[in-house]
Design a protein around this motif. Sequence first.
Motif, PDB file in Angstrom:
ATOM      1  N   ALA A 176      24.518 -23.922   0.934  1.00 47.66           N
ATOM      2  CA  ALA A 176      23.625 -23.928   2.094  1.00 47.66           C
ATOM      3  C   ALA A 176      24.436 -23.647   3.350  1.00 47.66           C
ATOM      4  O   ALA A 176      25.348 -24.406   3.686  1.00 47.66           O
ATOM      5  CB  ALA A 176      22.913 -25.270   2.210  1.00 47.66           C
ATOM      6  N   LEU A 177      24.115 -22.547   4.016  1.00 44.53           N
ATOM      7  CA  LEU A 177      24.677 -22.265   5.328  1.00 44.53           C
ATOM      8  C   LEU A 177      23.868 -23.037   6.357  1.00 44.53           C
ATOM      9  O   LEU A 177      22.637 -22.917   6.396  1.00 44.53           O
ATOM     10  CB  LEU A 177      24.602 -20.772   5.654  1.00 44.53           C
ATOM     11  N   THR A 178      24.528 -23.832   7.187  1.00 49.18           N
ATOM     12  CA  THR A 178      23.822 -24.583   8.222  1.00 49.18           C
ATOM     13  C   THR A 178      24.469 -24.324   9.572  1.00 49.18           C
ATOM     14  O   THR A 178      25.697 -24.198   9.674  1.00 49.18           O
ATOM     15  CB  THR A 178      23.829 -26.095   7.930  1.00 49.18           C
ATOM     16  N   TYR A 237      27.751 -16.218  -5.149  1.00 51.03           N
ATOM     17  CA  TYR A 237      26.973 -17.298  -4.544  1.00 51.03           C
ATOM     18  C   TYR A 237      25.625 -16.825  -4.007  1.00 51.03           C
ATOM     19  O   TYR A 237      25.507 -15.719  -3.474  1.00 51.03           O
ATOM     20  CB  TYR A 237      27.755 -17.959  -3.407  1.00 51.03           C
ATOM     21  N   GLU A 238      24.621 -17.701  -4.149  1.00 49.77           N
ATOM     22  CA  GLU A 238      23.319 -17.521  -3.531  1.00 49.77           C
ATOM     23  C   GLU A 238      23.221 -18.471  -2.341  1.00 49.77           C
ATOM     24  O   GLU A 238      23.826 -19.551  -2.347  1.00 49.77           O
ATOM     25  CB  GLU A 238      22.192 -17.874  -4.500  1.00 49.77           C
ATOM     26  N   PHE A 239      22.429 -18.087  -1.349  1.00 48.39           N
ATOM     27  CA  PHE A 239      22.248 -18.930  -0.176  1.00 48.39           C
ATOM     28  C   PHE A 239      20.902 -19.627  -0.258  1.00 48.39           C
ATOM     29  O   PHE A 239      19.869 -18.988  -0.478  1.00 48.39           O
ATOM     30  CB  PHE A 239      22.362 -18.098   1.095  1.00 48.39           C
ATOM     31  N   LYS A 240      20.914 -20.946  -0.062  1.00 46.22           N
ATOM     32  CA  LYS A 240      19.714 -21.766  -0.123  1.00 46.22           C
ATOM     33  C   LYS A 240      19.586 -22.579   1.165  1.00 46.22           C
ATOM     34  O   LYS A 240      20.583 -22.863   1.832  1.00 46.22           O
ATOM     35  CB  LYS A 240      19.781 -22.728  -1.315  1.00 46.22           C
ATOM     36  N   THR A 241      18.350 -22.961   1.490  1.00 47.49           N
ATOM     37  CA  THR A 241      18.187 -23.926   2.564  1.00 47.49           C
ATOM     38  C   THR A 241      18.673 -25.277   2.047  1.00 47.49           C
ATOM     39  O   THR A 241      18.823 -25.485   0.832  1.00 47.49           O
ATOM     40  CB  THR A 241      16.724 -24.062   3.007  1.00 47.49           C
ATOM     41  N   VAL A 242      18.914 -26.198   2.958  1.00 44.50           N
ATOM     42  CA  VAL A 242      19.332 -27.532   2.533  1.00 44.50           C
ATOM     43  C   VAL A 242      18.274 -28.163   1.639  1.00 44.50           C
ATOM     44  O   VAL A 242      18.586 -28.743   0.601  1.00 44.50           O
ATOM     45  CB  VAL A 242      19.607 -28.430   3.761  1.00 44.50           C
ATOM     46  N   SER A 243      16.999 -28.046   2.025  1.00 43.49           N
ATOM     47  CA  SER A 243      15.925 -28.636   1.217  1.00 43.49           C
ATOM     48  C   SER A 243      15.889 -28.053  -0.183  1.00 43.49           C
ATOM     49  O   SER A 243      15.685 -28.775  -1.170  1.00 43.49           O
ATOM     50  CB  SER A 243      14.569 -28.432   1.898  1.00 43.49           C
ATOM     51  N   GLU A 244      16.085 -26.744  -0.299  1.00 40.97           N
ATOM     52  CA  GLU A 244      16.116 -26.114  -1.617  1.00 40.97           C
ATOM     53  C   GLU A 244      17.299 -26.612  -2.427  1.00 40.97           C
ATOM     54  O   GLU A 244      17.201 -26.861  -3.630  1.00 40.97           O
ATOM     55  CB  GLU A 244      16.195 -24.590  -1.473  1.00 40.97           C
TER      56      GLU A 244
END
Length: 254
Positions: A60-62, A234-241
């Motif tokens: 997760a990129l934040t 790598y795949e990028f996901k939201t934190v919630s995901e």
Amino acid sequence: MNHFWVFSGKRIKRSLIIAVALLFAAGIVYAEGKNVQVFFPVDSGPAAIYSVNTDKKQVALTFDISWGEERTGPILDILEQKGIKNVTFFLSSPWAESHPDIVKRIVDAGYEIGSHGHKHENYSGYDEAQIRAQISKADAILEKITGKKPNLIRFPNGDFDKRVLRVADEMGYKTIQWDTDSLDWMNPGTDKIINKVVSKAHPGDIILMHASDSCRQTHEALPQIIDSLKEKGYEFKTVSELISGTETKTKSVE
């Protein structure tokens, strides 16, 4: 003349055993693997989430934003150009209130928005009524601007204690920290930011970056970070995901 302390192998081993025993007693021992730290909470109360246990190559990129208007646009441009749809932004409510157009762009892009609180101060220094007031004020402002109540929060400076975690939990929030700090807030140089993230990123990682004006090199490092992580699969996901239905990694809090 220089003096050096010299320890025998047995003495070092005995000292390490004593140190580990003391840490276990304090409830702050952790086991460290490759780029992963697993901390054992001292109780079953609310805890901050740093990463998740998974074998899937997902991160997760934040991005935290607390002030300025020059850096967010270029970062959003890069995310759009790279086709990155799943990102989480933690917004300070005073910043969001004074930059509704930028917030609208983040919302329209479909990115996840979490709270970064109201005043950018250490909430562990507040009493419980003040903690609740700060979270509530940010909550109301962000919901009004975005049309959606946030349920994730990253406290200013990453600061909290058990009281802060408990209040946030009672108000329906999950407290989100990070496992990889890009150190972009130090402006150490584009290459150092890239190397820090790419070398430390691991499955289930939550990566901390910033889109405030004080971070002048993030937008320069971001394209290579994205490309390098993609090359590693790598795949990028939201934190919630990322945290949904997955065992999270937490740390004990005094």
